[in-house]
Design a protein around this motif. Structure first.
Motif, mmCIF file in Angstrom:
data_model
loop_
_atom_site.group_PDB
_atom_site.id
_atom_site.type_symbol
_atom_site.label_atom_id
_atom_site.label_comp_id
_atom_site.label_asym_id
_atom_site.label_seq_id
_atom_site.Cartn_x
_atom_site.Cartn_y
_atom_site.Cartn_z
ATOM 1 N N LYS A 73 0.876 -1.173 0.000
ATOM 2 C CA LYS A 73 0.000 0.000 0.000
ATOM 3 C C LYS A 73 0.912 1.221 0.000
ATOM 4 C CE LYS A 73 -3.989 2.091 2.229
ATOM 5 N NZ LYS A 73 -4.937 1.985 3.350
ATOM 6 N N LEU A 74 0.892 1.955 -1.122
ATOM 7 C CA LEU A 74 1.765 3.113 -1.283
ATOM 8 C C LEU A 74 0.938 4.386 -1.409
ATOM 9 C CD1 LEU A 74 4.298 1.716 -3.919
ATOM 10 C CD2 LEU A 74 4.420 1.601 -1.424
ATOM 11 N N GLN A 75 1.483 5.482 -0.935
ATOM 12 C CA GLN A 75 0.839 6.778 -1.078
ATOM 13 C C GLN A 75 0.877 7.203 -2.545
ATOM 14 O OE1 GLN A 75 -0.828 8.547 1.369
ATOM 15 N NE2 GLN A 75 -0.524 6.575 2.360
ATOM 16 N N ASN A 76 -0.195 7.827 -3.017
ATOM 17 C CA ASN A 76 -0.233 8.379 -4.370
ATOM 18 C C ASN A 76 0.507 9.708 -4.371
ATOM 19 O OD1 ASN A 76 -1.726 6.312 -5.501
ATOM 20 N ND2 ASN A 76 -3.680 7.304 -5.142
ATOM 21 N N ARG A 113 -6.336 1.865 -7.203
ATOM 22 C CA ARG A 113 -6.176 3.177 -6.570
ATOM 23 C C ARG A 113 -7.241 3.331 -5.500
ATOM 24 N NH1 ARG A 113 -2.525 6.743 -8.344
ATOM 25 N NH2 ARG A 113 -1.607 6.285 -10.368
ATOM 26 N N HIS A 136 -6.034 8.359 -1.713
ATOM 27 C CA HIS A 136 -4.677 8.884 -1.564
ATOM 28 C C HIS A 136 -3.612 7.806 -1.559
ATOM 29 C CE1 HIS A 136 -6.089 12.938 -0.971
ATOM 30 N NE2 HIS A 136 -6.967 12.493 -0.080
ATOM 31 N N SER A 137 -4.004 6.554 -1.777
ATOM 32 C CA SER A 137 -3.032 5.467 -1.822
ATOM 33 C C SER A 137 -3.387 4.498 -2.949
ATOM 34 C CB SER A 137 -2.982 4.736 -0.474
ATOM 35 O OG SER A 137 -4.238 4.167 -0.176
ATOM 36 N N SER A 138 -2.461 3.578 -3.209
ATOM 37 C CA SER A 138 -2.662 2.552 -4.227
ATOM 38 C C SER A 138 -2.184 1.211 -3.704
ATOM 39 C CB SER A 138 -1.854 2.867 -5.499
ATOM 40 O OG SER A 138 -2.361 3.987 -6.151
#
Length: 131
Positions: free
Chosen positions: A73-76, A103, A106-108
Motif C-alpha cells: 500500500k503506497l501513497q499516491n 487506486r 490517496h493510496s494505491s
C-alpha cells in the motif's frame, strides 16, 4: 496474494477463451492484466477460487503458473514507487513483475513479485498489507 500467470500466443480470442474457461468453472476474475509482444503474450489474473481456476485452465490446455505476490500500500505521490524500487535495488533484489492493482483515494495497492520473495517481504514489511 496469489496470482495466476498464463503464457499465451498473441492471437484474437485468447482473452475470450481464458475468461470463458473460468466462467464455465464458476470462477470469478477479480483482476486481469493482458499484455502482448509480437507473437506471445501474458495474462495475469487473480480469482476468487484459485485451485478451481488452475484446474480449469489446465483442462483447457493453458500452461498456467502460480505466483505469490506481495501486496503493498503506497501513497499516491511522486517518488513513492521509486523509493520502493530503490530499496529493492540496494539489496540486489530483482523485480520480476509489478502492477498498480487498485487506486484507493490517496493510496494505491501494488502487487510485486521478485526473485527473492522472502527477503523482499521482510524488507518491505512497513508497506505490505495482507489480502
Amino acid at each position: 496474494m496469489k496470482q495466476i500467470i498464463i503464457p499465451v500466443r498473441n492471437r484474437p480470442g485468447v482473452v475470450a477463451e481464458v475468461s470463458q474457461t473460468l466462467a464455465d468453472a464458476e470462477v470469478n476474475i477479480e483482476e486481469m492484466d493482458a499484455e502482448a509482444a509480437v507473437e506471445n503474450g501474458i495474462i495475469t489474473i487473480t480469482v476468487d477460487h484459485y485451485d478451481r481456476a488452475l484446474q480449469a485452465l489446465a483442462r483447457a490446455g493453458f500452461q498456467a503458473i502460480s505466483e505469490d505476490a506481495i501486496v503493498l500500500k503506497l501513497q499516491n505521490e511522486p517518488g513513492a514507487l521509486a523509493r520502493i524500487a530503490r530499496r529493492l535495488q540496494d539489496e540486489q533484489i530483482n523485480i520480476r513483475s509489478l502492477r498498480i492493482a487498485q487506486r484507493l483515494g490517496h493510496s494505491s495497492l501494488v502487487t510485486l513479485v521478485t526473485d527473492r520473495q522472502d527477503d523482499a517481504r521482510q524488507l518491505l514489511k512497513d508497506v505490505s498489507v495482507s489480502i
